[in-house]
Design an enzyme around this catalytic site. Structure first.
Site, PDB file in Angstrom:
ATOM      1  N   TYR A   1       0.811  -1.214   0.000  1.00  0.00           N
ATOM      2  CA  TYR A   1       0.000   0.000   0.000  1.00  0.00           C
ATOM      3  C   TYR A   1       0.851   1.275   0.000  1.00  0.00           C
ATOM      4  O   TYR A   1       0.334   2.363  -0.228  1.00  0.00           O
ATOM      5  CB  TYR A   1      -0.945   0.023   1.208  1.00  0.00           C
TER       6      TYR A   1
ATOM      7  N   LYS B   1       3.252 -15.557   3.060  1.00  0.00           N
ATOM      8  CA  LYS B   1       3.177 -16.321   1.806  1.00  0.00           C
ATOM      9  C   LYS B   1       4.622 -16.702   1.461  1.00  0.00           C
ATOM     10  O   LYS B   1       5.146 -16.382   0.377  1.00  0.00           O
ATOM     11  CB  LYS B   1       2.513 -15.453   0.719  1.00  0.00           C
TER      12      LYS B   1
ATOM     13  N   ASP C   1      -3.202 -18.224   2.296  1.00  0.00           N
ATOM     14  CA  ASP C   1      -4.351 -18.892   1.663  1.00  0.00           C
ATOM     15  C   ASP C   1      -4.962 -19.909   2.622  1.00  0.00           C
ATOM     16  O   ASP C   1      -6.187 -20.025   2.745  1.00  0.00           O
ATOM     17  CB  ASP C   1      -3.982 -19.511   0.309  1.00  0.00           C
TER      18      ASP C   1
ATOM     19  N   ASP D   1      -5.428  -6.655   6.013  1.00  0.00           N
ATOM     20  CA  ASP D   1      -6.613  -5.928   5.548  1.00  0.00           C
ATOM     21  C   ASP D   1      -7.690  -6.936   5.144  1.00  0.00           C
ATOM     22  O   ASP D   1      -8.861  -6.849   5.546  1.00  0.00           O
ATOM     23  CB  ASP D   1      -6.193  -5.064   4.346  1.00  0.00           C
TER      24      ASP D   1
ATOM     25  N   ASP E   1     -11.317  -8.365   7.444  1.00  0.00           N
ATOM     26  CA  ASP E   1     -12.686  -8.256   6.931  1.00  0.00           C
ATOM     27  C   ASP E   1     -13.342  -9.633   6.942  1.00  0.00           C
ATOM     28  O   ASP E   1     -14.528  -9.770   7.253  1.00  0.00           O
ATOM     29  CB  ASP E   1     -12.692  -7.712   5.493  1.00  0.00           C
TER      30      ASP E   1
END
Ligand code: NAD
Length: 370
Positions: free
Chosen positions: A141, A191, A223, A247, A251
């Site tokens: 970001y 990851k 994942d 992020d 959610d």
């Protein structure tokens, strides 16, 4: 106690829920004898319209001069077609950078009274208590370059994932410190099978873990973590991860409690002030209808009372009032109970305020007979 709070309501339902949190804080001030002084600043779309920038300098100054910052939400379709540097979300990223907010704490707890609002079965979500610790100042970001390129007739795009090892280290260390006070387990999500940045993240987590021999560290690929969060969320306690993974996963975690409108967050810096905001966005689809759930914002204010001001009893009074109202059947439409009437945003705020103030009457009576 006297405290100065900067309020940045932002856009969409951000304005509606921020108003609710302020009223609740006023009720807390009344009950416990504190003075909270609120000063307002602009951020996001409202600021693009008025100041020509998503975050004016005066808002940054206001925040830096305050003891804590409360933020609603930013964004909306009106500003979606603006160039990247002028998007409301840039204001959000900039305030995080300006205040050096390096870690975002997102607690997700199970509310028995909301078991029916979650799309997951009660036996899966019962007892869930997760603290997500998300790195907030680095990663994709913020990395440069982030741009589109035209090479002859070939259109390309680049975003950059950049981290300094010290940025990884400080947020992972914070997660371990928090885990020491909880169930002494940290799940570090990365990851590492694909990304070099994730291999450095994993290495750093192993190094930090050596300073916390009582805390168990496990690594999980992002994942798999996304799948496990739905399949068996009770296995998680403190989860620490980089900016974008955090992020997305937080959610996802919100569905465990039934709605995005339930999840608060606190963003921690090295030297303060800290910033508190709900994890949801500006929800343009329900803006102006007085139906947004104000609880995520109100619980963010409770986190502010506890973390920034050390007001544990006051924070609990807010959290208990929220629980009581939910148990009494008070529900906004996002967490509606089947066959029951929903309350509006303002009615939910009124109920929570009344519960906080009523408790005082009960405490006074109890005190008189103690
Ligand atoms: P969103 O979180 O705004 O909404 C997602 C869904 O959840 C919508 O259906 C919405 O109605 C519902 N919802 C959200 N908050 C709710 C609440 N308090 N009560 C009841 N329902 C609620 O996400 P989105 O739709 O992807 O994004 C809308 C805008 O918000 C975009 O411009 C986005 O960039 C921005 N955004 C801002 C933040 C932030 O300010 N921190 C975070 C996420 C998205």
């Amino acid at each position: 106690m006297k405290k100065r709070i900067a309020v940045l309501p932002g856009d969409g339902v951000g304005k509606e829920v921020a108003r609710g949190a302020i009223e609740v804080l006023q009720a807390v001030g009344e009950r416990f004898g504190h003075q909270f002084y609120f000063s307002y600043g602009r951020i996001g779309g409202v600021s693009i319209d008025q100041d020509g920038t998503p975050l004016p300098d005066e808002t940054i100054e206001l925040c830096k001069d305050s003891d804590a910052v409360l933020l609603g939400a930013v964004g909306g379709p009106k500003w979606d077609s603006l160039p990247g540097h002028l998007r409301p979300e840039k204001g959000l990223l900039k305030i995080r950078k300006e205040l050096n907010l390096y870690a975002n704490l997102r607690p997700t707890s199970y509310y028995p009274s909301l078991a029916d609002s979650s799309p997951l079965r009660k036996e899966i979500i019962e007892g869930v208590d997760i603290l997500m610790v998300r790195e907030l100042c680095g990663g994709l970001y913020f990395g440069k370059p982030s741009e589109r390129r035209q090479q002859g007739d070939k259109e390309t795009v680049v975003d950059t994932l950049y981290y300094e090892k010290t940025e990884m280290e400080r947020v992972i260390r914070l997660a371990f410190e928090l885990a020491e006070k909880r169930s002494k387990k940290v799940t570090s999500v990365d990851k590492a099978n694909v990304l070099e940045s994730s291999r450095m993240w994993r290495e750093t987590a192993e190094e930090v873990a050596k300073d916390f021999p009582e805390v168990a560290l496990e690594h999980m690929l992002v994942d798999n973590a996304a799948m496990q969060m739905i399949k068996n969320p009770r296995q998680f306690d403190v989860v620490v991860t980089e900016n974008m993974f955090g992020d997305i996963l937080s959610d996802e975690a919100s569905v465990l409690t039934g709605s995005l409108g339930m999840l608060p967050s606190a963003s921690i810096s090295t030297d303060g002030p800290y910033l508190y905001e709900p994890i949801h966005g500006s929800a343009p689809d329900i803006e102006g209808k007085n139906i947004a759930n104000p609880i995520a914002m109100i619980l963010s204010a409770a986190m502010m009372l506890r973390i920034s001001f050390g007001l544990e009893q006051e924070a609990e009074a807010v959290e208990n009032a929220v629980k009581e109202v939910l148990e009494g059947g008070g529900r906004t439409s996002d967490i509606a109970a089947k066959g029951k009437k929903n309350v509006s945003t303002t009615e939910m705020v009124e109920e929570i305020k009344a519960t906080i103030l009523d408790n005082e009457a009960i405490l006074n009576i109890m005190g008189a007979y103690a």
